[in-house]
Motif scaffolding. Structure first.
Motif, PDB file in Angstrom:
ATOM      1  N   ARG A 122      87.647  13.110  -0.607  1.00  0.00           N
ATOM      2  CA  ARG A 122      87.728  11.919   0.247  1.00  0.00           C
ATOM      3  C   ARG A 122      86.672  10.922  -0.211  1.00  0.00           C
ATOM      4  N   PRO A 123      87.080   9.740  -0.692  1.00  0.00           N
ATOM      5  CA  PRO A 123      86.095   8.740  -1.132  1.00  0.00           C
ATOM      6  C   PRO A 123      85.290   8.201   0.056  1.00  0.00           C
ATOM      7  N   ARG A 124      84.119   7.688  -0.268  1.00  0.00           N
ATOM      8  CA  ARG A 124      83.338   7.015   0.762  1.00  0.00           C
ATOM      9  C   ARG A 124      84.031   5.722   1.181  1.00  0.00           C
ATOM     10  N   GLU A 125      83.776   5.289   2.398  1.00  0.00           N
ATOM     11  CA  GLU A 125      84.409   4.083   2.916  1.00  0.00           C
ATOM     12  C   GLU A 125      84.061   2.883   2.038  1.00  0.00           C
ATOM     13  N   GLY A 126      85.097   2.142   1.684  1.00  0.00           N
ATOM     14  CA  GLY A 126      84.908   0.974   0.850  1.00  0.00           C
ATOM     15  C   GLY A 126      85.063   1.229  -0.633  1.00  0.00           C
ATOM     16  N   VAL A 127      85.171   2.504  -1.029  1.00  0.00           N
ATOM     17  CA  VAL A 127      85.338   2.836  -2.449  1.00  0.00           C
ATOM     18  C   VAL A 127      86.831   2.875  -2.770  1.00  0.00           C
ATOM     19  N   PRO A 128      87.309   2.084  -3.718  1.00  0.00           N
ATOM     20  CA  PRO A 128      88.736   2.107  -4.081  1.00  0.00           C
ATOM     21  C   PRO A 128      89.127   3.476  -4.636  1.00  0.00           C
ATOM     22  N   PRO A 129      90.125   4.142  -4.051  1.00  0.00           N
ATOM     23  CA  PRO A 129      90.516   5.479  -4.534  1.00  0.00           C
ATOM     24  C   PRO A 129      90.936   5.489  -5.998  1.00  0.00           C
ATOM     25  N   GLY A 130      91.617   4.419  -6.439  1.00  0.00           N
ATOM     26  CA  GLY A 130      92.059   4.365  -7.828  1.00  0.00           C
ATOM     27  C   GLY A 130      90.900   4.375  -8.808  1.00  0.00           C
ATOM     28  N   GLU A 131      89.855   3.624  -8.502  1.00  0.00           N
ATOM     29  CA  GLU A 131      88.689   3.583  -9.382  1.00  0.00           C
ATOM     30  C   GLU A 131      87.983   4.931  -9.409  1.00  0.00           C
ATOM     31  N   LEU A 132      87.859   5.570  -8.242  1.00  0.00           N
ATOM     32  CA  LEU A 132      87.205   6.883  -8.189  1.00  0.00           C
ATOM     33  C   LEU A 132      88.019   7.911  -8.962  1.00  0.00           C
ATOM     34  N   ALA A 133      89.348   7.857  -8.844  1.00  0.00           N
ATOM     35  CA  ALA A 133      90.211   8.801  -9.567  1.00  0.00           C
ATOM     36  C   ALA A 133      90.022   8.656 -11.075  1.00  0.00           C
ATOM     37  N   ALA A 134      89.979   7.425 -11.553  1.00  0.00           N
ATOM     38  CA  ALA A 134      89.790   7.198 -12.994  1.00  0.00           C
ATOM     39  C   ALA A 134      88.429   7.709 -13.456  1.00  0.00           C
ATOM     40  N   ARG A 135      87.409   7.532 -12.617  1.00  0.00           N
ATOM     41  CA  ARG A 135      86.067   7.976 -12.995  1.00  0.00           C
ATOM     42  C   ARG A 135      85.977   9.508 -13.037  1.00  0.00           C
ATOM     43  N   ILE A 136      86.662  10.167 -12.107  1.00  0.00           N
ATOM     44  CA  ILE A 136      86.667  11.642 -12.099  1.00  0.00           C
ATOM     45  C   ILE A 136      87.332  12.179 -13.362  1.00  0.00           C
ATOM     46  N   ASP A 137      88.461  11.603 -13.731  1.00  0.00           N
ATOM     47  CA  ASP A 137      89.165  12.073 -14.938  1.00  0.00           C
ATOM     48  C   ASP A 137      88.347  11.808 -16.190  1.00  0.00           C
ATOM     49  N   THR A 138      87.605  10.705 -16.207  1.00  0.00           N
ATOM     50  CA  THR A 138      86.731  10.411 -17.346  1.00  0.00           C
ATOM     51  C   THR A 138      85.595  11.423 -17.433  1.00  0.00           C
ATOM     52  N   LEU A 139      85.090  11.855 -16.285  1.00  0.00           N
ATOM     53  CA  LEU A 139      83.994  12.819 -16.236  1.00  0.00           C
ATOM     54  C   LEU A 139      84.360  14.131 -16.916  1.00  0.00           C
ATOM     55  N   PHE A 140      85.613  14.561 -16.744  1.00  0.00           N
ATOM     56  CA  PHE A 140      86.037  15.854 -17.297  1.00  0.00           C
ATOM     57  C   PHE A 140      86.941  15.701 -18.521  1.00  0.00           C
ATOM     58  N   ALA A 141      87.015  14.510 -19.092  1.00  0.00           N
ATOM     59  CA  ALA A 141      87.947  14.256 -20.198  1.00  0.00           C
ATOM     60  C   ALA A 141      87.664  15.139 -21.401  1.00  0.00           C
ATOM     61  N   ASN A 142      86.400  15.384 -21.708  1.00  0.00           N
ATOM     62  CA  ASN A 142      86.047  16.161 -22.896  1.00  0.00           C
ATOM     63  C   ASN A 142      85.647  17.596 -22.570  1.00  0.00           C
ATOM     64  N   SER A 143      85.931  18.038 -21.353  1.00  0.00           N
ATOM     65  CA  SER A 143      85.587  19.402 -20.961  1.00  0.00           C
ATOM     66  C   SER A 143      86.695  20.366 -21.367  1.00  0.00           C
ATOM     67  N   ALA A 144      86.459  21.663 -21.154  1.00  0.00           N
ATOM     68  CA  ALA A 144      87.482  22.666 -21.472  1.00  0.00           C
ATOM     69  C   ALA A 144      88.648  22.619 -20.494  1.00  0.00           C
ATOM     70  N   ALA A 145      88.430  21.979 -19.350  1.00  0.00           N
ATOM     71  CA  ALA A 145      89.489  21.877 -18.332  1.00  0.00           C
ATOM     72  C   ALA A 145      89.576  20.438 -17.843  1.00  0.00           C
ATOM     73  N   PRO A 146      90.236  19.559 -18.608  1.00  0.00           N
ATOM     74  CA  PRO A 146      90.376  18.158 -18.174  1.00  0.00           C
ATOM     75  C   PRO A 146      91.227  18.061 -16.919  1.00  0.00           C
ATOM     76  N   THR A 147      91.050  16.968 -16.193  1.00  0.00           N
ATOM     77  CA  THR A 147      91.697  16.832 -14.896  1.00  0.00           C
ATOM     78  C   THR A 147      92.647  15.643 -14.858  1.00  0.00           C
ATOM     79  N   ARG A 148      93.504  15.668 -13.837  1.00  0.00           N
ATOM     80  CA  ARG A 148      94.355  14.531 -13.502  1.00  0.00           C
ATOM     81  C   ARG A 148      94.232  14.307 -12.006  1.00  0.00           C
ATOM     82  N   THR A 149      93.743  13.153 -11.628  1.00  0.00           N
ATOM     83  CA  THR A 149      93.466  12.859 -10.223  1.00  0.00           C
ATOM     84  C   THR A 149      94.477  11.862  -9.680  1.00  0.00           C
ATOM     85  N   GLN A 150      95.108  12.219  -8.556  1.00  0.00           N
ATOM     86  CA  GLN A 150      96.094  11.362  -7.897  1.00  0.00           C
ATOM     87  C   GLN A 150      95.837  11.365  -6.402  1.00  0.00           C
TER      88      GLN A 150
END
Length: 380
Positions: free
Chosen positions: A212-240
């Motif tokens: 759950r994003p903090r109030e005022g944080v666009p969910p789309g931007e947070l989703a993109a940032r989460i996927d970028t965080l794990f992009a080069n890990s052994a278990a990359p993610t897809r956030t929707q």
């Protein structure tokens, strides 16, 4: 005699014809009401949230994520609440009786989506008393005929226990209602620590993280940032978002919304052609009377309004009957079939009634308005 009384009497000039038209209209709106309720209830996208995010493996739903991802997610200041979830699918008694179990930390789950699921502190306290206790959704509870305090056994399809058995035994500690009638409550909430400790494989992994994003944080931007965080890990993610996930999941089988729209659209187009044809002939039969009304001082616009009022009357009566029948169907069959007749569906239906009533009455109304008095009298 008032204007509306005259319109009503003209609409009932031939009761059998008017009754048949109303039956056709009622059937069309019954179809609309049931299909729209099916989409709102069974599909569940109307209750799905755009704010709650699901973090899953980029390789698909069958690929688990390490529980260690939770520590990295928790460092993001824009995440207000975080919960991990593992899905267990199985059956009760017979293989056709399929149920789904979502294993999560109750305290974290209520922080992320307690309102949407209808979770309360009392329910969380009830499930926290013992590791094998579960909460059952109202829809599933009613469908199975279970009671609070009952012990149930779910035979998992693909999650075995350490002793080799696939039978997971639970005690029902409470029932969660969901935020509203459209909420999906056809599943079980279990404790993650119980499932994680007892399963033979996949320990310390999860099927998804719920964010759950903090109030005022666009969910789309947070989703993109989460996927970028794990992009080069052994278990990359897809956030929707929850809504995006449900819509994508349904489209794997078919575009249910498009199919329903085509069926309802075909019904309304057929109805439109039938009613227009009938009203044209009905007004043509009254050409002489229209000439008399014009002689008595009825203006062209008043004649047009009279015809439109007749068609609206027929549509309002027929459409209302169809919507009432659809509502009754959802009341009696809703808990089992997941039908939800929401106020939004009723509002859309009323708008369609008005639009179709005006559309079908326009052609005969314009013809009546443009008919000269002399030509009208020659028909007698």
């Amino acid at each position: 005699m008032t204007f509306f009384t005259l319109a009503r009497k003209n609409a009932w000039r031939k009761p059998l014809r008017s009754l048949l038209l109303m039956v056709c209209i009622a059937v069309a709106f019954l179809i609309y009401g049931l299909t729209a309720s099916f989409l709102a209830g069974t599909q569940g996208t109307s209750a799905a949230s755009d704010d709650i995010l699901g973090v899953m493996s980029a390789g698909g739903r069958t690929q688990p994520l390490p529980l260690a991802h939770a520590a990295r997610l928790a460092t993001d200041p824009d995440i207000a609440a975080l919960a991990a979830m593992t899905r267990l699918r199985g059956f009760v008694a017979v293989e056709k009786n399929v149920v789904a179990v979502s294993a999560a930390d109750p305290e974290r789950l209520i922080a992320v989506n307690g309102k949407g699921l209808g979770l309360t502190p009392n329910l969380v306290a009830a499930i926290s008393g013992a590791r094998d206790r579960v909460l059952v959704g109202r829809a599933l509870m009613q469908a199975q005929g279970w009671t609070v305090g009952q012990h149930i056994a779910v035979t998992a399809f693909d999650v075995a226990k350490q002793d080799g058995s696939r039978d997971w035994r639970f005690e029902i500690a409470g029932v969660f209602e969901g935020e509203n009638a459209a909420s999906d409550t056809y599943f079980i909430i279990a404790r993650y620590d119980y499932v994680n400790a007892a399963r033979a494989r996949g320990r310390d992994t999860v099927d998804a993280f719920i964010v759950r994003p903090r109030e005022g944080v666009p969910p789309g931007e947070l989703a993109a940032r989460i996927d970028t965080l794990f992009a080069n890990s052994a278990a990359p993610t897809r956030t929707q978002s929850e809504k995006q996930f449900l819509e994508a999941f349904l489209r794997q089988y078919a575009d249910i919304g498009l199919i329903v729209d085509l069926v309802v659209g075909a019904a309304f187009v057929t109805l439109l052609m039938i009613v227009v044809n009938t009203m044209v002939f009905a007004v043509r039969e009254r050409t002489f009377e229209i000439g008399v009304l014009k002689t008595l001082g009825f203006s062209r616009l008043r004649i047009m309004a009279l015809i439109l009022a007749e068609t609206l009357f027929v549509f309002i009566v027929g459409g209302s009957v169809g919507l009432v029948l659809a509502k009754l169907a959802t009341v009696f069959a809703g808990p089992d079939l997941g039908l939800v007749f929401s106020p939004l569906i009723a509002a859309k239906a009323l708008a369609i009634i008005a639009a179709l009533g005006l559309a079908t009455g326009t052609l005969p109304a314009v013809n009546a308005m443009r008919t000269p008095i002399i030509k009208a009298f020659r028909t007698r």
